[in-house]
Write a protein that holds these residues in place. Structure first.
Motif, short mmCIF file in Angstrom:
data_model
loop_
_atom_site.label_atom_id
_atom_site.label_comp_id
_atom_site.label_asym_id
_atom_site.label_seq_id
_atom_site.Cartn_x
_atom_site.Cartn_y
_atom_site.Cartn_z
N MET A 1 70.58 41.10 113.26
CA MET A 1 71.12 39.98 114.03
C MET A 1 70.38 38.66 113.77
SD MET A 1 73.69 41.29 115.62
CE MET A 1 74.07 40.12 116.91
N MET A 2 69.22 38.71 113.16
CA MET A 2 68.48 37.51 112.77
C MET A 2 68.23 36.56 113.94
SD MET A 2 70.18 36.71 109.03
CE MET A 2 71.83 36.60 109.73
N GLY A 3 67.91 37.14 115.10
CA GLY A 3 67.61 36.33 116.27
C GLY A 3 68.83 35.71 116.93
N LYS A 4 70.04 36.10 116.51
CA LYS A 4 71.28 35.58 117.12
C LYS A 4 71.80 36.57 118.16
CE LYS A 4 71.20 32.01 114.40
NZ LYS A 4 72.23 31.73 113.41
N THR A 5 72.71 36.09 118.96
CA THR A 5 73.21 36.89 120.08
C THR A 5 74.51 37.63 119.75
OG1 THR A 5 72.25 35.30 121.60
CG2 THR A 5 73.87 36.80 122.50
N ASN A 6 75.39 36.96 119.03
CA ASN A 6 76.74 37.45 118.82
C ASN A 6 76.98 37.75 117.35
OD1 ASN A 6 79.52 37.97 118.97
ND2 ASN A 6 80.04 35.78 118.88
N GLY A 7 77.60 38.87 117.06
CA GLY A 7 78.04 39.19 115.70
C GLY A 7 79.55 39.26 115.67
N ALA A 8 80.18 38.42 114.84
CA ALA A 8 81.65 38.32 114.85
C ALA A 8 82.15 37.92 113.47
CB ALA A 8 82.12 37.30 115.89
N VAL A 9 83.42 38.18 113.22
CA VAL A 9 84.08 37.78 111.97
C VAL A 9 84.53 36.34 112.10
CG1 VAL A 9 86.10 38.17 110.51
CG2 VAL A 9 84.81 40.12 111.38
N GLU A 10 84.25 35.53 111.09
CA GLU A 10 84.58 34.11 111.12
C GLU A 10 86.07 33.88 110.85
OE1 GLU A 10 80.33 32.11 109.75
OE2 GLU A 10 81.90 32.45 108.24
N THR A 11 86.57 32.79 111.40
CA THR A 11 87.99 32.41 111.23
C THR A 11 88.13 30.96 110.77
OG1 THR A 11 88.14 31.82 113.58
CG2 THR A 11 88.79 34.05 112.97
N CYS A 12 87.13 30.46 110.06
CA CYS A 12 87.15 29.05 109.65
C CYS A 12 87.60 28.86 108.21
CB CYS A 12 85.77 28.42 109.86
SG CYS A 12 84.42 29.33 109.06
N GLN A 13 87.98 29.92 107.50
CA GLN A 13 88.47 29.78 106.14
C GLN A 13 89.93 29.31 106.18
OE1 GLN A 13 86.92 32.57 107.19
NE2 GLN A 13 84.93 32.25 106.20
N VAL A 14 90.21 28.23 105.48
CA VAL A 14 91.55 27.64 105.55
C VAL A 14 92.61 28.59 105.01
CG1 VAL A 14 92.97 25.68 104.79
CG2 VAL A 14 90.55 25.34 105.32
N ASP A 15 92.29 29.37 103.98
CA ASP A 15 93.28 30.27 103.40
C ASP A 15 93.43 31.57 104.19
OD1 ASP A 15 90.73 31.09 102.82
OD2 ASP A 15 91.17 31.77 100.78
N ASN A 16 92.69 31.70 105.28
CA ASN A 16 92.78 32.90 106.11
C ASN A 16 93.99 32.80 107.04
OD1 ASN A 16 92.35 35.01 108.00
ND2 ASN A 16 90.14 34.91 107.63
N PRO A 17 94.81 33.86 107.15
CA PRO A 17 95.97 33.80 108.06
C PRO A 17 95.60 33.50 109.50
CG PRO A 17 96.15 35.68 106.59
CD PRO A 17 94.78 35.13 106.39
N SER A 18 94.40 33.90 109.92
CA SER A 18 93.96 33.67 111.29
C SER A 18 93.04 32.45 111.42
CB SER A 18 93.23 34.92 111.81
OG SER A 18 92.13 35.25 110.97
N PHE A 19 93.26 31.46 110.55
CA PHE A 19 92.41 30.26 110.54
C PHE A 19 92.50 29.52 111.88
CE2 PHE A 19 92.49 25.63 110.06
CZ PHE A 19 91.16 25.40 109.72
N ARG A 20 91.33 29.11 112.36
CA ARG A 20 91.23 28.28 113.56
C ARG A 20 90.09 27.29 113.36
NH1 ARG A 20 91.77 33.55 115.70
NH2 ARG A 20 93.75 33.91 116.79
N SER A 21 90.28 26.08 113.84
CA SER A 21 89.22 25.07 113.80
C SER A 21 88.83 24.71 115.22
CB SER A 21 89.70 23.82 113.05
OG SER A 21 90.84 23.26 113.69
#
Length: 595
Positions: free
Chosen positions: A435-455
C-alpha cells in the motif's frame, strides 16, 4: 301461278333493299355509340378537372401563410411544366427534379411507369438509363422485378422504402398548407394516401419485402403529390413548413428523451416485484423460527489472519451472488469472513437466506445498521442531499463505507465489495499488495480511452474557490466497487473526520454531485494506490462498450450504472454472468417467479 311468282320477286327485291339500308344504319349506330362513349369520358375528365380547379381555388383563397422571404435551398429545386387539364395520370412524367446538378424525373425516382411504353423512346434519348432500369419484367412478378433492378454503385439498397417515407413527409408538409378543418378533395386524398403509405412503411424495412400493392400506392401518392405541387408551387412555402416540422420533431424527440430518462431512473430506484416477494417470504419464515434457531454459526469474526470482506446492501439476492462468486473463486474459502450490513427492515430476510443456504466453508456475519448507535451521534448521513430524489444517494448504507475503521476496530485490512459485482478470480491476492503508506487501493478511471473514463470536474464543482485551491482538476480518478483499505493508516490520518467536514460543507453550497463517489475522491485525495485494471472492470450497467476480453480477464466485473442485472432494463448481453451464479430451482425463487 304468275301472281305467286310476282309476289316472290317483290319480296326478294324488298329484302335486298332492306339489307342495303340496315347495314349502313348499323355501322352508323356503332360509330355514334363510340363517339358517345368518348364524349362521356371527356365529359367525366372535364368534370374532374372542374372539381380539381375548385379545390385549388378553395385552398388558395383560404390559405393565409406568412409572406416572409426565405432563401431557397440551393441543392433542391422543383421545376413544373405545363400539363393539360384532366391529365393528372400523365403529369408526373413531365415534372423534373434538379438535384446535385443532375435531372431525374420523379417517375424514375419513385419507380412509377405512367405511359412507359409511349415515352420509352423519348426517355432513352434524354437520359442514359442503366440496363437494369430499362429491363422489362411482367407486371405480375413485382418481387422478381425488385430483385432484378439492382441499384447502381453508391445507391442505398432499400432506396424505395426511404422514398416512401419521404413521400409521407412531403404529403404531411402539403397537408399543413391547408386551413384547419378543410374538407376539400385534395386534403381528403392526401390524408388517405398518407394513411396507406404509413401502413406500408411500418410493415417493412426492405425493398425486397415490398408488395405490388405497396408499389402501386407509392405511384398513386406521387400523382397526389404532383397535384399538391400544382396548388402550392412556391418552394419557399415548402421550406418554411419543412423547417417547422423539423423543429416540432426535434422538440418531440427531446421531450421523449427526458421522459425516457426519468422512467429509467424511476425503474432503477424501485424494487422489482420478485425481489419484494422474496424479501417478504423470507421475513415470514424467519419470524416463524424459534429465537435460538435464528443465529448464524459464527466463528472468530475478527481473526487478523483471515480475509475480511464488507458488503453493505439491502438486496438479498444480490448479496448472495457476491458471496457465492467470491467463495467459488477463492483458493482458501475457509479463511474468508463476510461482514454484511443491511437495514433493520431487510435484516430478517437477509439472515433467513443465509440460514437456509449457508456459504460453504466461509464464515458470514449479518448486522443491522441500527446496531451502530454512535453513527447518529456523529452526523446524519442519510440527508447528504435533501434535494436528490434518488434514494441510493440518500441511503445510509451508501455512506457507511466512510466509517469502516470505526465499524471494525480490530481489523487491519478489509476489502469492500458493492452488491452489484461478480467475482471471477481469487481476491485474497489483494492482501499481498504493498500500500506504500496509502489508505485506499482502487482501479483508476482517468484514462481517456477507457470506457469508464471519469474526470474530477465531471462530479466536482471546480468553479468554487475552495475546491479549486485544494484539489487539482487533472488529478486521476478511481472507482468504488472493489477497494482494499488499510484501516490502520486510515485511523492514523483520521480520514473519517475529513469526510464529515466535506459532507457538511457540501450541504451549505453545491460543491459536487450527489453520491459517495465525489466525496471519496476528495476524502482519499493523494491517498490512493492504483491497482491493475484487470482487478476491476466497470461498465456492465450501461452502454459503455466494454470489450469482451476485458470482461473475461477481470477479477471483478461491476454493473455500475442504472441497468442492474436484476432489473428488466438490464443489458441482456451482460446478464448471463449474473444468472450463472443463481440457482433458479430454489423454492423461494420459483414461488416469487424470479427467472
Amino acid at each position: 301461278m304468275k301472281r305467286f311468282r310476282r309476289c316472290g320477286a317483290r319480296r326478294f327485291i324488298l329484302s335486298l333493299l332492306a339489307v342495303s339500308v340496315v347495314i349502313p344504319i348499323f355501322v352508323l349506330s356503332q360509330r355514334l355509340i363510340n363517339l358517345t362513349s368518348e364524349g362521356s369520358r371527356s365529359n367525366i375528365e372535364d368534370l374532374s378537372t372542374i372539381k380539381y380547379r375548385k379545390d385549388i381555388l378553395n385552398l388558395r383563397s383560404s390559405d393565409q401563410g406568412d409572406d416572409t422571404d426565405v432563401n431557397e435551398p440551393p441543392s433542391l429545386v422543383y421545376k413544373d411544366e405545363d400539363v393539360s387539364a384532366g391529365s393528372f395520370g400523365k403529369e408526373v412524367k413531365n415534372e423534373e427534379r434538379r438535384y446535385s446538378g443532375g435531372i431525374v424525373t420523379l417517375s424514375e425516382k419513385n419507380g412509377t411507369k405512367h405511359e412507359a411504353e409511349e415515352n420509352s423512346r423519348q426517355t432513352e434519348t434524354k437520359n442514359s438509363l442503366s440496363a437494369s432500369e430499362g429491363k422489362k419484367v411482367p407486371n405480375g412478378d413485382v418481387h422478381q422485378q425488385n430483385r432484378e433492378l439492382q441499384p447502381p454503385l453508391g445507391r442505398a439498397v432499400d432506396q424505395k422504402v426511404k422514398e416512401i417515407k419521404d413521400q409521407v413527409i412531403r404529403a404531411k408538409a402539403y397537408l399543413n398548407f391547408a386551413p384547419p378543418n378543410s374538407n376539400s378533395h385534395l386534403v381528403k386524398e392526401l390524408k388517405m394516401r398518407i394513411k396507406e403509405l404509413e401502413r406500408v412503411a411500418s410493415d417493412t424495412t426492405r425493398d425486397s419485402n415490398l408488395s405490388k400493392r405497396a408499389l402501386q400506392r407509392s405511384s398513386l401518392m406521387e400523382v397526389t403529390l404532383s397535384k399538391a405541387n400544382r396548388v402550392y408551387p412556391d418552394c419557399n412555402d415548402m421550406v418554411k413548413k419543412l423547417r417547422a416540422m423539423t423543429y416540432n420533431a426535434e422538440e418531440l424527440v427531446l421531450a421523449r428523451k427526458k421522459e425516457t430518462t426519468f422512467l429509467v431512473q424511476l425503474v432503477g430506484r424501485t424494487t422489482p416485484k420478485g425481489l419484494h416477494c422474496l424479501s417478504m417470504r423470507l421475513t415470514a419464515e424467519y419470524f416463524a423460527l424459534e429465537p435460538e434457531k435464528r443465529k448464524l454459526p459464527n466463528q472468530d469474526l475478527h481473526d487478523a489472519d483471515s480475509y475480511h470482506f464488507a458488503i453493505f446492501s439491502d438486496n438479498v439476492l444480490a448479496c448472495s451472488v457476491v458471496v457465492q462468486s467470491t467463495i467459488a473463486a477463492a483458493r482458501e474459502p475457509e479463511r474468508i469472513i463476510f461482514h454484511i450490513v443491511t437495514d433493520s427492515l431487510n435484516l430478517p430476510a437477509m439472515s433467513m437466506w443465509f440460514l437456509l443456504y449457508p456459504p460453504d466453508k466461509a464464515t458470514i456475519e449479518i448486522q443491522s445498521i441500527a446496531k451502530f448507535k454512535w453513527l447518529s451521534n456523529n452526523i446524519d448521513i442519510t440527508k447528504q442531499k435533501e434535494d436528490s430524489p434518488d434514494t441510493r444517494y440518500n441511503s445510509a448504507l451508501n455512506h457507511l463505507r466512510f466509517y469502516l475503521p470505526d465499524m471494525f476496530p480490530k481489523l487491519n485490512k478489509i476489502v469492500l465489495l458493492d452488491h452489484d459485482v461478480i467475482v471471477q478470480r481469487d481476491l485474497t491476492e489483494l492482501w499481498k499488495i504493498e500500500m506504500m503508506g496509502k489508505t485506499n487501493g482502487a482501479v483508476e478511471t482517468c484514462q481517456v480511452d477507457n470506457p469508464s473514463f471519469r474526470s474530477m470536474d465531471m462530479f466536482i464543482n471546480f468553479s468554487d474557490p475552495f475546491v479549486a485551491s485544494k484539489f487539482d482538476v487533472e488529478a486521476c480518478t478511481w472507482a468504488f466497487g472493489m477497494n482494499i483499505f488499510d484501516l490502520q493508516e486510515w485511523r492514523r490520518r483520521n480520514l473519517t473526520r475529513d469526510y464529515e467536514e466535506y459532507l457538511l460543507l457540501g450541504k451549505q453550497r453545491p460543491l459536487w454531485k450527489a453520491g459517495s463517489l465525489p466525496l471519496g475522491w476528495i476524502t482519499f485525495y493523494n491517498n490512493t494506490v492504483p491497482l491493475d485494471s484487470k482487478w476491476h472492470v466497470l461498465g456492465l450497467g450501461y452502454q459503455s462498450g466494454v470489450k469482451q476480453p476485458d470482461i473475461d480477464q477481470a477479477a471483478v466485473i461491476h454493473y455500475d450504472g442504472i441497468m442492474k442485472p436484476w432489473l428488466d432494463i438490464g443489458l441482456e448481453k451482460y446478464k448471463l454472468y449474473w444468472r450463472r451464479r443463481i440457482n433458479y430451482s430454489l423454492p423461494f425463487l420459483q414461488q416469487c417467479n424470479i427467472q
